[in-house]
Design an enzyme around this catalytic site. Structure first.
Site, short mmCIF file in Angstrom:
data_model
loop_
_atom_site.label_atom_id
_atom_site.label_comp_id
_atom_site.label_asym_id
_atom_site.label_seq_id
_atom_site.Cartn_x
_atom_site.Cartn_y
_atom_site.Cartn_z
N HIS A 103 0.82 -1.22 0.00
CA HIS A 103 0.00 0.00 0.00
C HIS A 103 0.85 1.26 0.00
O HIS A 103 0.57 2.23 -0.72
CB HIS A 103 -0.92 0.01 1.22
N GLU A 149 -1.54 -8.54 -25.86
CA GLU A 149 -0.45 -8.91 -24.95
C GLU A 149 0.00 -10.35 -25.13
O GLU A 149 1.11 -10.70 -24.71
CB GLU A 149 -0.92 -8.73 -23.49
N ASN A 159 4.70 -4.59 -22.67
CA ASN A 159 5.46 -5.22 -21.58
C ASN A 159 5.28 -6.74 -21.61
O ASN A 159 6.25 -7.50 -21.65
CB ASN A 159 5.00 -4.69 -20.22
N CYS A 206 0.50 1.14 -25.25
CA CYS A 206 0.46 1.69 -23.89
C CYS A 206 1.49 1.05 -22.96
O CYS A 206 1.42 1.21 -21.75
CB CYS A 206 -0.94 1.55 -23.28
#
Length: 737
Positions: free
Chosen positions: A348, A591, A614, A662
């Site tokens: 977090h 992807e 990626n 992206c």
């Protein structure tokens, strides 16, 4: 020790006192220098002229052996030990009995404390322990920096030596500043209660104050609905947990003080959670520690964080662990970075640090013990490295790097309102990748044209329970309101699984999570989850265009099934009289390499496609891009990668389907140059990349670039990579890459 005398005189008095208490003829203090040499700083019994003259390397002689091994050494006849090293200037040849202990602080050796006797004396365990206790006092004296005043030029004590520490990157960026220690724990000294009823009252009062402070932090309104707010809501939930409160009250009634009761209950809870093997359950420990720390600081009357008035201008927070609420307590205006001993990239606090634009490095072993408040420190969030007390040349190099970066950023800001058009008139849309409300102001700052990728999973990752449809809708509506009606935005449905496991979902043991049950596969297998998110997106987009794209799609059939879920939700909302988006477009993240063999079909079925480079490229090369051993096998500018990217843009053009990139390759100017040459006209990237990529495209002639790539990719025996070719093209035309 508190007399108003010089540091040397105080140290000289200390060795006299120790010698007397230990019934020894000699007591000497050796301090470890930054050059790994031990220097005699004070002595009673040896020749005083040897002080600051006698030195030895770590590992040399008995004193050096103690420093190296960090263990006590007791000898009845020191001169018979094989490590004995005679220093004639000290006059120690007449002494036989020898007892030395390391001066330690948090496991780090700062020096050696020695007592000696003329007789062949056998030292007892009690005497060894007594000298070790005395060494603890000396350790604090060294740690205070007081002895640095006695150091000769070029012979700084080890505590002040430069350190290089390696961790893992939590948030990118470089920060230069000074250490501010965030105290993760309060040492409870008052354990036994004299009046249990009064201690219960203290506990209740402290709990009320802590609850109020958390409420105020949440209501401050700068943490964003549905994101950091939900993390703070978790801390607030623990603060109201009746079981937790009952256990603390019961502990007080056993005779403990309020603070000892908090420590006891938290220690028990911590021990249970530390035995958990699931890292996501252990991550909850940080939130519990955060709450217990707040309560302990309230009980002992100490501030949890440094007051804004006492913060250095460039503060780097160093902590063992830290909850996101604790980070948000600090005055953000002076923060320059965060260093943690614990906490990984998906924790977090890492998410919040990235949202605040703070460079952060985690998993830095023993960080809080190796630094002192006020130390100069450099946080390299890009490389995951820390420089503590850097040498002047290192600090100057980083300062120059930061200065040049700031200068470049100023130049890039000047390009904000310049249209993204190449030299030969080709318009290129530059969009942002985002996932938090605090990312959205970057639209105006950078001049980006919309959000090409909004990662919806971050809301789920920071929540302690599954966000309801209403909570999701509220977040998406806030996002849409912030960006305005004229800005396009594409919401990616949940991309969870792999390395992104939700804390409230059962973790499945998979040998290869990256190729396992994740993203759209979870959505199709658990359609209720996907339907809830789609419904929230459609309702939030009422009266304006809505663009939704699905991640990790491997076949056209998967997209068709996902589209059917969306169409059913649209029908449901229509039947129940809900307002709908003016237009709903459905897209696919490219992807998975299998989709390359259905690329024409998917471009006909989808309204738009976006290349997630990626995953696509690491799957294409079967090489984890984060694995250093195979990193050199992963080159986005290799011919096979460029041919794959070219096939996508060509198929999209043939089907009249919008296409964008992206992934990370869109954020790097040289790779973005190649994408433009291949035919891509929309690139989505991190906010920091907008300026460099725009500067590149403004200087580019697309016609020449496209011709170069067409020639190179069409060769029968092309080079393995076009990186050097493209770099040469850019250099010859003065294109900044």
């Amino acid at each position: 020790m508190a007399e108003p005398i010089s540091t040397q005189d105080r140290l000289d008095k200390i060795v006299v006192l120790i010698a007397a208490n230990m019934v020894a003829e000699v007591c000497s203090v050796y301090v470890l220098r930054a050059d790994a040499t031990l220097e005699l700083y004070a002595t009673e019994g040896l020749n005083r002229s040897a002080v600051h003259l006698t030195t030895m390397r770590v590992g040399e002689g008995l004193v050096g052996l103690i420093a190296r091994e960090a263990e006590p050494l007791a000898l009845s006849d020191a001169q018979t030990h094989p490590a004995f090293s005679y220093k004639p200037e000290t006059g120690e040849e007449i002494y036989h009995g020898f007892l030395g202990v390391p001066v330690l602080r948090a496991g780090n050796t700062l020096g050696v404390l020695v007592v000696q006797n003329r007789t062949m004396r056998t030292y007892t365990e009690e005497e060894i322990e007594a000298l070790q206790t005395t060494a603890m006092v000396l350790a604090e004296m060294v740690a205070s920096g007081e002895l640095q005043a006695l150091a000769q030029p070029g012979a700084d004590i080890a505590l002040r030596r430069p350190l290089y520490l390696q961790g893992v990157s939590l948030a990118e960026g470089v920060g230069l500043g000074h250490v501010v220690l965030h105290e993760p724990r309060v040492v409870v000294k008052n354990l036994i209660a004299e009046n249990p009823d009064a201690e219960v009252a203290r506990l209740e009062t402290a709990i009320k104050v802590v609850r109020s402070s958390i409420d105020a932090l949440i209501e401050r309104g700068d943490v964003g609905d549905g994101e950091h707010r939900e993390v703070l809501e978790t801390v607030r939930m623990f603060a109201h947990d009746q079981g937790w409160l009952r256990r603390m009250r019961e502990a007080v009634h056993t005779g403990l003080t309020a603070e000892a009761a908090v420590e006891r209950v938290q220690s028990d809870t911590r021990a249970r959670l530390l035995r958990q093997t699931d890292p996501y359950l252990r991550e909850r420990l940080h939130d519990l520690d955060d709450l217990a720390n707040r309560l302990l600081h309230q009980l002992v009357g100490r501030d949890l964080v440094v007051a804004a008035s006492e913060m250095p201008e460039n503060a780097i927070i160093v902590a063992r662990s830290m909850g996101p609420a604790a980070l948000l307590d600090y005055d953000r205006a002076n923060l320059r970075g965060v260093v943690l001993e614990e906490g990984g990239p998906t924790s977090h606090v890492a998410i919040v640090a990235r949202a605040l634009g703070l460079p952060a490095v985690g998993e830095v072993e023993n960080a809080t013990s190796l630094v002192e408040p006020g130390d100069a420190i450099i946080v390299d969030g890009i490389a995951g490295e820390i420089q503590v007390r850097p040498r002047p040349d290192v600090e100057a190099a980083y300062a120059e790097k930061a200065r040049l970066r700031a200068k470049r950023q100023e130049q890039y800001r000047a390009l904000r309102d310049v249209p993204s058009v190449t030299r030969d008139g080709v318009a290129i849309e530059l969009q942002l990748n985002a996932g938090l409300l605090v990312d959205l102001p970057h639209l105006a700052e950078t001049g980006a044209h919309g959000v090409g990728l909004f990662r919806t999973e971050i809301q789920f990752m920071v929540a302690e329970r599954m966000p309801s449809t209403a909570e999701q809708q509220k977040l998406y509506r806030s996002v849409l309101d912030q960006i305005g009606e004229d800005m396009p935005i594409a919401f990616r449905t949940l991309d969870i699984g792999g390395d992104k496991i939700l804390p409230y979902m059962s973790q499945i043991d998979e040998e290869n999570p990256a190729l396992g049950w994740r993203a759209i596969r979870i959505g199709l297998d658990r359609p209720g989850l996907l339907r809830s998110q789609v419904r929230a997106l459609l309702k939030a987009s009422a009266g304006r265009a809505c663009a939704i794209m699905f991640p990790m799609v491997a076949t056209v059939d998967e997209f068709v099934r996902a589209r059917e879920i969306v169409l059913r939700e649209i029908g449901y909302l229509e039947r129940h009289g809900h307002a709908l988006p003016t237009k709903t477009e459905l897209g696919v993240m490219i992807e998975v390499p299998s989709l390359l063999f259905e690329i024409a079909e998917i471009c006909r079925e989808a309204d738009f496609v976006s290349v997630g480079s990626n995953d696509l490229l690491q799957f294409l090369f079967a090489a984890d891009r984060e694995n250093r051993q195979v990193a050199n096998r992963y080159d986005p500018l290799s011919v096979n990668a460029l041919r794959a990217l070219k096939s996508i843009v060509d198929a999209a053009a043939g089907a009249g389907c919008r296409v964008s990139v992206c992934g990370e390759v869109a954020s790097r100017p040289l790779e973005a140059l190649a994408l433009i040459g291949l035919g891509y006209r929309t690139l989505s990237m991190s906010p920091a990349a907008i300026g460099p990529v725009k500067a590149m495209l403004l200087a580019t002639d697309v016609a020449d670039l496209a011709a170069l790539l067409e020639t190179e990719l069409g060769r029968d025996e092309p080079d393995a990579s076009l990186r050097a070719t493209l770099a040469g093209f850019a250099d010859a035309r003065h294109i900044p890459v």
